[in-house]
Design a protein around this motif. Structure first.
Motif, short mmCIF file in Angstrom:
data_model
loop_
_atom_site.label_atom_id
_atom_site.label_comp_id
_atom_site.label_asym_id
_atom_site.label_seq_id
_atom_site.Cartn_x
_atom_site.Cartn_y
_atom_site.Cartn_z
N VAL A 17 0.84 -1.21 0.00
CA VAL A 17 0.00 0.00 0.00
C VAL A 17 0.88 1.25 0.00
O VAL A 17 0.64 2.21 -0.76
N GLN A 18 1.90 1.26 0.84
CA GLN A 18 2.77 2.42 0.93
C GLN A 18 3.54 2.63 -0.38
O GLN A 18 3.73 3.77 -0.83
N VAL A 78 11.25 1.47 -0.91
CA VAL A 78 10.28 2.18 -0.07
C VAL A 78 10.26 1.54 1.31
O VAL A 78 10.06 0.33 1.44
N HIS A 79 10.47 2.36 2.34
CA HIS A 79 10.53 1.86 3.71
C HIS A 79 9.61 2.67 4.62
O HIS A 79 9.34 3.85 4.35
N SER A 80 9.19 2.06 5.71
CA SER A 80 8.70 2.84 6.84
C SER A 80 9.94 3.44 7.49
O SER A 80 10.87 2.72 7.86
N ALA A 81 9.96 4.76 7.63
CA ALA A 81 11.18 5.44 8.09
C ALA A 81 11.64 4.92 9.45
O ALA A 81 12.84 4.85 9.73
N LYS A 82 10.70 4.53 10.30
CA LYS A 82 11.07 4.06 11.64
C LYS A 82 11.84 2.74 11.61
O LYS A 82 12.48 2.37 12.59
N ASP A 83 11.79 2.02 10.48
CA ASP A 83 12.49 0.74 10.37
C ASP A 83 13.93 0.89 9.89
O ASP A 83 14.67 -0.10 9.82
N LEU A 92 24.35 5.52 -0.81
CA LEU A 92 22.91 5.49 -0.63
C LEU A 92 22.48 6.57 0.35
O LEU A 92 23.22 6.93 1.27
N SER A 93 21.27 7.07 0.16
CA SER A 93 20.73 8.06 1.10
C SER A 93 19.21 8.03 1.04
O SER A 93 18.62 7.36 0.18
N ILE A 94 18.60 8.76 1.96
CA ILE A 94 17.15 8.94 1.91
C ILE A 94 16.89 10.06 0.91
O ILE A 94 17.20 11.22 1.15
N LEU A 95 16.32 9.70 -0.23
CA LEU A 95 16.14 10.65 -1.33
C LEU A 95 14.91 11.53 -1.13
O LEU A 95 14.88 12.68 -1.58
N ALA A 96 13.90 10.98 -0.46
CA ALA A 96 12.65 11.73 -0.29
C ALA A 96 11.83 11.07 0.81
O ALA A 96 12.01 9.89 1.12
N VAL A 97 10.92 11.85 1.38
CA VAL A 97 10.00 11.33 2.39
C VAL A 97 8.59 11.85 2.12
O VAL A 97 8.41 12.89 1.47
N SER A 98 7.62 11.13 2.67
CA SER A 98 6.22 11.51 2.49
C SER A 98 5.78 12.53 3.54
O SER A 98 6.46 12.75 4.55
N LEU A 99 4.63 13.12 3.31
CA LEU A 99 3.93 13.83 4.37
C LEU A 99 3.69 12.86 5.51
O LEU A 99 3.30 11.71 5.27
N ARG A 100 3.93 13.28 6.72
CA ARG A 100 3.80 12.38 7.86
C ARG A 100 2.33 12.06 8.13
O ARG A 100 1.49 12.96 8.24
N GLU A 101 2.04 10.78 8.25
CA GLU A 101 0.72 10.31 8.69
C GLU A 101 0.68 10.42 10.21
O GLU A 101 1.66 10.80 10.85
N ASP A 102 -0.44 10.13 10.81
CA ASP A 102 -0.61 10.16 12.26
C ASP A 102 0.57 9.43 12.94
O ASP A 102 0.78 8.24 12.71
N PRO A 103 1.36 10.12 13.78
CA PRO A 103 2.54 9.49 14.36
C PRO A 103 2.27 8.67 15.61
O PRO A 103 3.18 8.04 16.15
N ALA A 193 8.33 6.26 17.89
CA ALA A 193 9.66 5.96 17.37
C ALA A 193 10.08 7.05 16.40
O ALA A 193 9.24 7.69 15.75
N ALA A 194 11.37 7.28 16.27
CA ALA A 194 11.88 8.24 15.30
C ALA A 194 11.36 7.89 13.91
O ALA A 194 11.47 6.75 13.47
N GLY A 195 10.76 8.85 13.25
CA GLY A 195 10.27 8.64 11.89
C GLY A 195 8.92 7.98 11.78
O GLY A 195 8.44 7.74 10.66
N GLN A 196 8.28 7.67 12.90
CA GLN A 196 7.01 6.95 12.84
C GLN A 196 5.97 7.76 12.05
O GLN A 196 5.78 8.95 12.27
N GLY A 197 5.30 7.09 11.10
CA GLY A 197 4.30 7.75 10.26
C GLY A 197 4.84 8.28 8.95
O GLY A 197 4.08 8.73 8.10
N ILE A 198 6.16 8.23 8.77
CA ILE A 198 6.80 8.76 7.56
C ILE A 198 7.23 7.61 6.65
O ILE A 198 7.80 6.62 7.11
N ILE A 199 6.95 7.74 5.36
CA ILE A 199 7.46 6.82 4.36
C ILE A 199 8.75 7.41 3.81
O ILE A 199 8.79 8.57 3.39
N ALA A 200 9.82 6.61 3.81
CA ALA A 200 11.12 7.07 3.31
C ALA A 200 11.51 6.30 2.07
O ALA A 200 11.31 5.08 1.99
N ILE A 201 12.07 7.00 1.10
CA ILE A 201 12.54 6.37 -0.12
C ILE A 201 14.06 6.41 -0.13
O ILE A 201 14.66 7.49 -0.15
#
Length: 293
Positions: A17-18, A78-83, A92-103, A193-201
């Motif tokens: 889904v993410q 595509v990762h859950s940022a908290k993972d 390698l780096s985090i190229l982009a992140v999503s709008l944060r969902e409910d943390p 958790a750090a990054g919870q609710g954020i999708i990281a690419i």
């Protein structure tokens, strides 16, 4: 000229889904791109009977993707940022992140079955364990698996309650399931958790890939993630560490809260700074923890 991109994703329903959210966002502004999804299975998906810290920590969900990125098998993951682990391989780096969902975290119980005294709460997170035990006289028990599996274990009465991330529940449309009661735990006191609710690419540091993701990237969430990950980096905190970090932005200021179990003490610190001084704020709060008496 058509551009081809291969995106790696785990096979769980939430991961798919993410990833579809990312794909749709890319295609919306890049109509000439062809995207191939590459579903992968990680060691974290295979080993479900042990806590993560016993066999690889956060890297248990990431390392296979990083190998594939470095060898060119995929272009992005595509990762859950908290993972995500704090240290990423060179190139390698985090190229982009999503709008944060409910943390927030959510305490889920069976419908009309409130958490009993000395009840069993399922979570594999030390961060969640120390905070739920502050709130309720309960026992905690290891809980692994995808969201649906965890809810099924609750329904089968293996646990009296379980703790899940609100973001995952909402993305899977589980938050209104009539079989459960959902108690949303305030993020200012039950620190996520750090990054919870954020999708990281995650991807290779290539200009072409960064350009594709430019419109998707949410800068406020990136500031949040950078700040929260900086705390973990300075604490040298991996998956086995009982640490929660959460930041939010109010106009030109960033507010940062940290909970950390250090030398057998649960320490809470918080602070505020200008956004451009966010990493200095992280350093100050870590120093406050280390020097706590």
């Amino acid at each position: 000229m058509k551009q081809y991109i291969k995106i790696g994703t785990r096979k769980s329903k939430l991961a798919m889904v993410q990833t579809e959210m990312v794909v749709n966002a890319i295609k919306k502004v890049n109509t000439d791109i062809e995207i191939e999804l590459v579903p992968m299975t990680t060691i974290g998906d295979k080993v479900l009977d042990k806590p993560l810290e016993s066999f690889g920590g956060k890297g248990a969900f990431i390392s296979e993707f990083e190998d594939a990125l470095l060898t060119g098998k995929i272009d992005m993951a595509v990762h859950s940022a908290k993972d995500m682990p704090i240290s990423l391989p060179k190139g390698l780096s985090i190229l982009a992140v999503s709008l944060r969902e409910d943390p927030r975290d959510v305490l889920v119980t069976r419908k009309n079955c409130p958490l009993p005294q000395n009840g069993i709460v399922g979570t594999s997170s030390l961060r969640r364990q120390i905070q739920i035990e502050e709130l309720y006289p309960v026992q905690t028990k290891n809980l692994r698996g995808n969201v649906g599996t965890r809810l099924l274990k609750l329904q089968n009465k293996e646990y009296d309650g379980i703790i899940l991330a609100a973001a995952g529940l909402k993305r899977l449309n589980f938050q209104e399931d009539k079989e459960y009661d959902f108690m949303y735990l305030d993020e200012d006191s039950f620190i996520p958790a750090a990054g919870q609710g954020i999708i990281a690419i995650e991807g290779r540091e290539e200009a072409a890939l960064q350009a594709v993701l430019q419109s998707f990237n949410h800068m406020e969430s990136m500031y949040n993630l950078e700040t929260e990950r900086e705390v973990l980096k300075l604490l040298n905190a991996g998956c086995s560490e009982p640490v929660g970090v959460y930041s939010n932005i109010d106009k030109d200021k960033i507010i940062l809260r940290v909970i950390y179990k250090y030398k057998n003490k649960v320490i809470r610190v918080n602070g505020i700074a200008k956004i451009e001084e966010r990493l200095l704020l992280a350093k100050k709060l870590v120093n406050d923890i280390i020097n706590f008496e």
